[in-house]
Write a protein that holds these residues in place. Structure first.
Motif, PDB file in Angstrom:
ATOM      1  N   ILE A 127       3.154   1.703  -7.103  1.00  0.00           N
ATOM      2  CA  ILE A 127       2.770   3.075  -7.434  1.00  0.00           C
ATOM      3  C   ILE A 127       3.132   3.343  -8.894  1.00  0.00           C
ATOM      4  O   ILE A 127       4.294   3.216  -9.270  1.00  0.00           O
ATOM      5  N   ARG A 144       4.919  -4.115  -0.134  1.00  0.00           N
ATOM      6  CA  ARG A 144       4.714  -2.692  -0.397  1.00  0.00           C
ATOM      7  C   ARG A 144       3.796  -2.489  -1.599  1.00  0.00           C
ATOM      8  O   ARG A 144       3.821  -3.255  -2.546  1.00  0.00           O
ATOM      9  N   LYS A 145       3.014  -1.435  -1.536  1.00  0.00           N
ATOM     10  CA  LYS A 145       2.061  -1.103  -2.592  1.00  0.00           C
ATOM     11  C   LYS A 145       2.788  -0.623  -3.846  1.00  0.00           C
ATOM     12  O   LYS A 145       3.763   0.110  -3.765  1.00  0.00           O
ATOM     13  N   GLU A 155       6.108   1.464  -2.948  1.00  0.00           N
ATOM     14  CA  GLU A 155       5.895   2.490  -1.942  1.00  0.00           C
ATOM     15  C   GLU A 155       7.196   2.838  -1.213  1.00  0.00           C
ATOM     16  O   GLU A 155       7.956   1.957  -0.841  1.00  0.00           O
ATOM     17  N   ASN A 156       7.480   4.125  -1.055  1.00  0.00           N
ATOM     18  CA  ASN A 156       8.677   4.661  -0.383  1.00  0.00           C
ATOM     19  C   ASN A 156       9.979   4.423  -1.139  1.00  0.00           C
ATOM     20  O   ASN A 156      11.052   4.541  -0.565  1.00  0.00           O
ATOM     21  N   GLN A 191       2.481   8.940  -6.406  1.00  0.00           N
ATOM     22  CA  GLN A 191       1.441   8.452  -7.300  1.00  0.00           C
ATOM     23  C   GLN A 191       1.350   9.305  -8.560  1.00  0.00           C
ATOM     24  O   GLN A 191       1.232  10.533  -8.473  1.00  0.00           O
TER      25      GLN A 191
END
Length: 110
Positions: free
Chosen positions: A19, A16-17, A32-33, A89
């Protein structure tokens, strides 16, 4: 940071990215999420606000949106539940501050 990145049922979670977000003026990373509560816990933050009457620190309790203990201020909006709100973000999050107890003050003035 403390996170499960290899879950026995969900599998690998490390793809996952990241943030960026801020909490009380300091920059942290969420995945992410991820909810605000999960991101704060993963970054070692346990105190989210101060109790309105006693001034004692408050943190996560039910983590499913029932108890309201995880209230924080998000992008200048007060009383947002950290356990139900996904990090976005550059989100600006602030801990809940102890506010004057207006009812108590009114009773004392009578």
């Amino acid at each position: 940071m403390t996170r499960l990145l290899d879950h026995p049922i969900l599998g690998k979670l490390d793809d996952r990215k990241a943030i960026p977000f801020t909490f009380d003026g300091k920059t942290y990373e969420a995945l992410e999420n991820e909810t605000i509560a999960a991101a704060l816990l993963a970054n070692g933050i346990r105190t989210l606000r101060i109790h309105e009457e006693s001034g004692t620190p408050r943190g996560f309790y039910c983590n499913i949106g029932h108890c309201m203990e995880c209230r924080v201020t998000v992008n200048d909006q007060a009383n947002v539940r950290a356990c139900l709100t996904v990090v976005e973000q550059c989100m600006v999050i602030a801990s809940g501050k102890q506010h004057p107890n207006i009812v108590k003050r009114m009773v004392e003035q009578q």
